[in-house]
Design an enzyme around this catalytic site. Structure first.
Site, PDB file in Angstrom:
ATOM      1  N   PHE B  51       0.835  -1.203   0.000  1.00  0.00           N
ATOM      2  CA  PHE B  51       0.000   0.000   0.000  1.00  0.00           C
ATOM      3  C   PHE B  51       0.867   1.250   0.000  1.00  0.00           C
ATOM      4  O   PHE B  51       1.864   1.317   0.737  1.00  0.00           O
ATOM      5  CB  PHE B  51      -0.904   0.017   1.237  1.00  0.00           C
ATOM      6  CG  PHE B  51      -1.979  -1.015   1.207  1.00  0.00           C
ATOM      7  CD1 PHE B  51      -3.116  -0.813   0.438  1.00  0.00           C
ATOM      8  CD2 PHE B  51      -1.867  -2.183   1.938  1.00  0.00           C
ATOM      9  CE1 PHE B  51      -4.128  -1.768   0.401  1.00  0.00           C
ATOM     10  CE2 PHE B  51      -2.875  -3.144   1.913  1.00  0.00           C
ATOM     11  CZ  PHE B  51      -4.009  -2.936   1.140  1.00  0.00           C
ATOM     12  N   GLU B  52       0.437   2.262  -0.753  1.00  0.00           N
ATOM     13  CA  GLU B  52       1.275   3.452  -0.897  1.00  0.00           C
ATOM     14  C   GLU B  52       1.504   4.188   0.422  1.00  0.00           C
ATOM     15  O   GLU B  52       2.519   4.851   0.593  1.00  0.00           O
ATOM     16  CB  GLU B  52       0.654   4.407  -1.919  1.00  0.00           C
ATOM     17  CG  GLU B  52      -0.688   4.970  -1.493  1.00  0.00           C
ATOM     18  CD  GLU B  52      -1.391   5.687  -2.645  1.00  0.00           C
ATOM     19  OE1 GLU B  52      -1.933   4.983  -3.504  1.00  0.00           O
ATOM     20  OE2 GLU B  52      -1.385   6.910  -2.677  1.00  0.00           O
ATOM     21  N   ALA B  53       0.583   4.089   1.372  1.00  0.00           N
ATOM     22  CA  ALA B  53       0.763   4.800   2.644  1.00  0.00           C
ATOM     23  C   ALA B  53       1.880   4.183   3.486  1.00  0.00           C
ATOM     24  O   ALA B  53       2.329   4.779   4.457  1.00  0.00           O
ATOM     25  CB  ALA B  53      -0.536   4.823   3.431  1.00  0.00           C
TER      26      ALA B  53
END
Lengths: 341, 258
Positions: B51-53
């Site tokens: 996930f990009e976060a």
């Protein structure tokens, strides 16, 4: 393959997007020497005072967390309450945070990587209105691009070559410039660095000097603190300097970057604070519904009820009530609702 | 035989099957995430979800509302920063980007920015790139899931290229500075499954969902499609897949509205 190119760097293509943050790394470096204390001093102050002192009309604002996760809502509400105007905002996955600022009329320009959406919850009425009318100005980026820009700002260099946005309209509406790498000959996109005037962020804990710990994913808070001129940190809990020194590897942001420390439990509500509390889904749905109403008085009334009528965040928490807040802990830990309560 | 199902549910199941076990996928909000979770809970338990976060290799307990919420780091192996995730993809570790969008063209270019022809005053403003352009630029393969297959969404020219597909044809990605051997590989819709013809880099119909004809797909698509020699029929969802979708992945009905 590496070439030994001896060529002038020619701009092959460029976007037309405006650069909203005017600070350059060299200016910020000079400014830091004169304005940032390196002394270990107690930086606690009331949120009212911190916002008044460090957030000004027309500032470029960076926001910690991820739009509705670990967001500094206590600072956001206070900025709206103090009617701070004409902010430029770093809109990288900007969700509940920027929406509230835009509903409160605080925002003039946005660097857009992700706005308008509340991810699975759909689009925001407030932001659609302000972006579709052209009332709020915008420049396009990506979440990666904004992070690269902050990395350049943190590093103190004026631009950074990247391998995203190439060939797209996203690039054409950014200030990016395409050039050939003088060492390999391949095309890269150059983006301007970013040094925000002020960062507001919410973390799990810090000591009174501003040594900050975050549990779980850090998103961009480390880079944003390093790139920004001023840093306001709200935390779920203030801990002793001894606990910080017992595990210094956990310090994501060292004290000299931080200007204000405010202890505020539940300070990310209605956002999700990992390992503490989950989203207040009903609250956000009600807020979104108010923002989507064609009658602008509805969102104004919402702001009256939940922001302007309160003296501070404690009154907001009192109105929410402890039962509601503790239910968000059950949600966070995937426990049966109202377990034991 | 499985019980009644919707084409949307079937789409999620077909999308899940595109992910190979033991590979790494960077994934966006909504249907791509539903398909990824289904893959993790069926044939691909060792799928590395990113996930990009900053969440790496979580075991997703329930559908996250955001690609950064607590569920995305549930029993994860690592939590890190957004820029570290982008670096990881750029360095070549990530096999798939899994994305959606509002509009798509025959080269797989995606629009998630706006509808209209005036950038300053769009008819509808959408979120913009988020991490989509980064994922679509940097990952090896881009998988795309498009709900509500219609001529309004499958268009000759997207109103805004947010995320690059093959841009304007063979060699275009490389010409613009993107890496070789990257780009969209599959488009999964609620009617059918496309790949991209290697020579032209244009969308090619390779399978229709049960009950959907090639004619239906042609009618629902705003550009001319290439049709493979043998258009297959996709497998209907199993009882177990439907149970997972409704009881485990999306019990609150965020994606499959109740």
């Amino acid at each position: 393959m590496r070439l030994n190119c001896n060529m002038e760097m020619k701009i092959l293509k460029e976007g037309s997007g405006e650069i909203f943050c005017k600070n350059t790394p060299s200016e910020v470096r000079e400014w830091t020497r004169k304005n940032k204390t390196r002394a270990l001093i107690d930086k606690r102050m009331p949120i009212k005072e911190a916002i008044k002192k460090f957030v000004h009309n027309g500032d470029y604002l960076a926001i910690g967390g991820f739009g509705h996760i670990r967001i500094p809502m206590v600072s956001i509400y206070e900025i709206v309450r103090q009617h701070i105007k004409d902010l430029s905002v770093a809109g990288h996955t900007a969700v509940q945070d920027i929406d509230m600022l835009m509903a409160g009329g605080c925002v003039k320009n946005v660097d857009i990587a992700y706005v308008v959406g509340f991810e699975l919850r759909g689009l925001s009425g407030v932001q659609r209105r302000l972006f579709e009318s052209g009332e709020v100005k915008k420049t396009e980026y990506t979440n990666g691009a904004m992070a690269y820009r902050l990395r350049a700002g943190a590093q103190g260099i004026p631009f950074i070559p990247v391998k995203v946005m190439l060939g797209t309209d996203t690039m054409l509406h950014s200030p990016g410039k395409v050039v050939r790498c003088p060492f390999t000959g391949e095309k890269v996109l150059l983006l301007p660095s970013l040094n925000p005037d002020v960062l507001i962020m919410h973390a799990h804990r810090a000591d009174i000097y501003g040594n900050v710990q975050i549990d779980g994913h850090i998103v961009k808070d480390d880079l944003q603190a390093r790139a920004s001129k001023r840093v306001i940190v709200t935390v779920e809990e203030i801990i002793s300097d001894d606990s910080i020194r017992a595990d210094p590897g956990k310090t994501i942001i060292p004290f000299y970057m931080v200007d204000a420390v405010i202890e505020q439990p539940w300070g990310s509500h209605p956002g999700n604070m990992p390992y503490k509390y989950y989203f207040d889904h009903e609250f956000t749905e009600e807020y979104l519904a108010a923002g989507r109403d064609k009658d602008l008085k509805v969102i104004e009334r919402w702001l009256d009820d939940w922001v302007y009528s309160f003296e501070d965040f404690d009154e907001y928490l009192t109105k929410l009530g402890s039962k509601r807040l503790y239910r968000l802990k059950d949600d966070e830990f995937l426990r049966v609702k109202n377990g034991g309560r | 035989m499985s019980r009644n199902y919707t084409l949307r549910e079937l789409m999620a199941c077909v999308a899940a099957k595109q992910l190979e076990d033991g590979k790494a996928v960077a994934v966006g909000t909504g249907l791509p995430l539903v398909a990824t979770m289904l893959a993790q809970q069926t044939h691909a338990p060792n799928l590395v979800i990113i996930f990009e976060a900053g969440g790496i290799a979580p075991q997703l307990p329930i559908l996250p509302i955001s690609v950064g919420d607590s569920r995305t780091i549930h029993k994860a192996l690592c939590t890190t920063t957004l820029i570290d995730i982008m670096d990881t993809i750029r360095r070549g570790y990530v096999d798939y980007a899994f994305l959606g969008g509002a509009q798509i063209d025959s080269y797989g270019n995606l629009n998630s920015t706006m509808i209209g022809d005036d950038y300053e005053k769009p008819k509808v403003r959408f979120p913009g790139s988020g991490g989509a352009n980064d994922f679509g630029s940097l990952a090896w393969e881009t998988l795309i899931i498009m709900d509500r297959h219609s001529p309004r969404r499958f268009v000759k020219k997207v109103d805004f290229i947010t995320t690059p597909g093959y841009l304007y044809g063979p060699g275009a990605r490389e010409e613009e500075g993107l890496s070789e051997n990257t780009g969209p590989s599959r488009v999964i819709t609620d009617l059918c499954l496309f790949d991209f013809e290697p020579e032209s880099k244009r969308m090619r119909l390779i399978a229709c969902h049960p009950g959907v004809t090639v004619e239906d797909v042609i009618k629902a698509t705003g550009f001319e499609i290439i049709i493979a020699d043998n258009v297959r029929t996709t497998d209907p969802p199993t009882e177990e897949e439907l149970r997972l979708l409704h009881e485990v992945i999306d019990p609150l009905g965020f994606v499959f509205k109740k």
